[in-house]
Design a protein around this motif. Sequence first.
Motif, PDB file in Angstrom:
ATOM      1  N   LEU A 373       0.876  -1.145   0.051  1.00 16.40           N
ATOM      2  CA  LEU A 373      -0.120  -0.022   0.100  1.00 16.40           C
ATOM      3  C   LEU A 373       0.892   1.084   0.033  1.00 16.40           C
ATOM      4  CD1 LEU A 373      -2.820  -0.814   2.452  1.00 16.40           C
ATOM      5  CD2 LEU A 373      -3.002  -0.673  -0.008  1.00 16.40           C
ATOM      6  N   ASP A 374       2.244   1.235  -0.352  1.00 17.78           N
ATOM      7  CA  ASP A 374       2.973   2.104  -0.247  1.00 17.78           C
ATOM      8  C   ASP A 374       2.303   3.484  -1.403  1.00 17.78           C
ATOM      9  OD1 ASP A 374       3.839   1.249  -2.392  1.00 17.78           O
ATOM     10  OD2 ASP A 374       5.836   0.934  -1.938  1.00 17.78           O
ATOM     11  N   GLU A 375       1.848   3.268  -2.120  1.00 16.14           N
ATOM     12  CA  GLU A 375       1.062   3.960  -3.185  1.00 16.14           C
ATOM     13  C   GLU A 375       0.052   5.130  -2.688  1.00 16.14           C
ATOM     14  OE1 GLU A 375       0.732   2.989  -7.339  1.00 16.14           O
ATOM     15  OE2 GLU A 375       1.868   1.132  -7.016  1.00 16.14           O
ATOM     16  N   PHE A 376      -0.520   4.274  -1.557  1.00 20.57           N
ATOM     17  CA  PHE A 376      -1.632   4.960  -0.872  1.00 20.57           C
ATOM     18  C   PHE A 376      -1.512   5.175   0.737  1.00 20.57           C
ATOM     19  CE2 PHE A 376      -2.635   1.705  -4.259  1.00 20.57           C
ATOM     20  CZ  PHE A 376      -3.488   2.453  -5.082  1.00 20.57           C
ATOM     21  N   PRO A 377      -0.674   6.579   0.950  1.00 16.77           N
ATOM     22  CA  PRO A 377       0.013   6.435   2.202  1.00 16.77           C
ATOM     23  C   PRO A 377      -1.411   6.737   3.312  1.00 16.77           C
ATOM     24  CG  PRO A 377      -0.078   8.434   0.746  1.00 16.77           C
ATOM     25  CD  PRO A 377      -0.295   7.331  -0.117  1.00 16.77           C
TER      26      PRO A 377
END
Length: 460
Positions: A373-377
């Motif tokens: 989920l690193d693209e969606f903080p």
Amino acid sequence: MGIRDYIISSIFFWLAWVLIPLIMELIPAFFDVFILIKKKYKRKKRERLNFLPIITLIIPVYHSRDTLYECIKAVNDSDYDNSAIQIMLVDNGSDDGSYEVFLQCREEFSDLVMDWMHSKQGKSKALNMALFNATGKYIIHIDSDGILEKHALYNMVEMFERNEDVHCATGTILTRPEYIDQTKNFFMRLIRKVEFFEYCQAFLAGRNFESESNSVFTLSGAFSAFRKSTILKTQLYNTDTVCEDTHITFQVRETLGKKISLCSNAIFFVDPIETMNRLYTQRQRWQQGELEVYHMFDQNKKLGKGGFARNFLIRLIIFDHTFAFPRMIWYFALLTLLALNYPLKLIIVSYALIYFLSFISALNFKFCIEGFLDEFPDLQKYVRRKWYLPILYPLFNFMVFWFRMAGVINSVTGTRSWKTKDMTQEKEEIEKVYNKDMGFLKRFRERARTFVNAENKKSV
């Protein structure tokens, strides 16, 4: 008991209780760590696609008045060019004002091409009708009771455009965090939080693992995508199963031999579960559909090649079903071991070890989920704050296991139906059967009581 016999019995005892959780949960959990590292290593910042192909969104509609506007608005607000989107709404006989919502959306989002189609033959036939009228290079199905994340459509199309060997893909389905946090009832709010973690685990960990070996079992009906040239070569959606999305997944991979993948950064949000009854019927239906589809393809000699080691479908059925009854028995069989002179301490330690292994597995999944989920903080932060979910997840998983077991039993003893009985209805049926079967005992008791009372009166 000699030392040799004691050692052998101990080995078999711990193998039975440790090996099953190890195979079914821990090994896939640790493989996900390697997949996460691999994907992060391969991930490169790429330029945006120069050309966006036409896509067709098919949205089944049935009594969707309360959710349809938000669903279409999310499409309009996405970063995919509206001029490259065709939306086909296929109504399955709604009479709640869904069509009026469609008219409102068509007026408000005038740069979106939207068509309304009528069908009263069920969801599968409605989807098939839309497929024949679709014009897009890619066909994307979404449910009318959820919303797309802003970048979901672009991320899905980009995956297809950059991977010519991928012919079908499932998006990542998550429950809506804002709805979870608004839940007033404490118990249901807790259930919904663990359900959110379960969805994260199923897609960002489980299906990521499956995607690496082209073994995704189900293209999620809530959000899935196909190359039009591929899906039109199948027999389309089947009406003989409650899991038409699983059936078409098997057609693409087993019949056509095409690759199916997960697009982990294409997210579709659905509402969290409303009640425990709803959770019970949902999991039963999923389980019944899984068995139906496997049976349908097995009858046609499409499955079963390669044995346990090479065929993931055989492994799935063995883990999910063949081991289901022994697992169900073992949970209670531990207690009976007390009668066989096993010490109570050993039984308690066994339960604690099983729980600990499940906790370690859930903790590992949580680590992987945060990484994916690193693209969606915002979502990543939401998961990170729920530090206690790995502690609760084994208990939730245990409860859902029994729901799924009911699905296995009902699929064998009952008739196929989309409207599965909920817990309240099944409880009422059990009470009816019990009262009927035990009625003679009640009558015998009443007669005996009458006879005793009569004898007592005579003696007086």
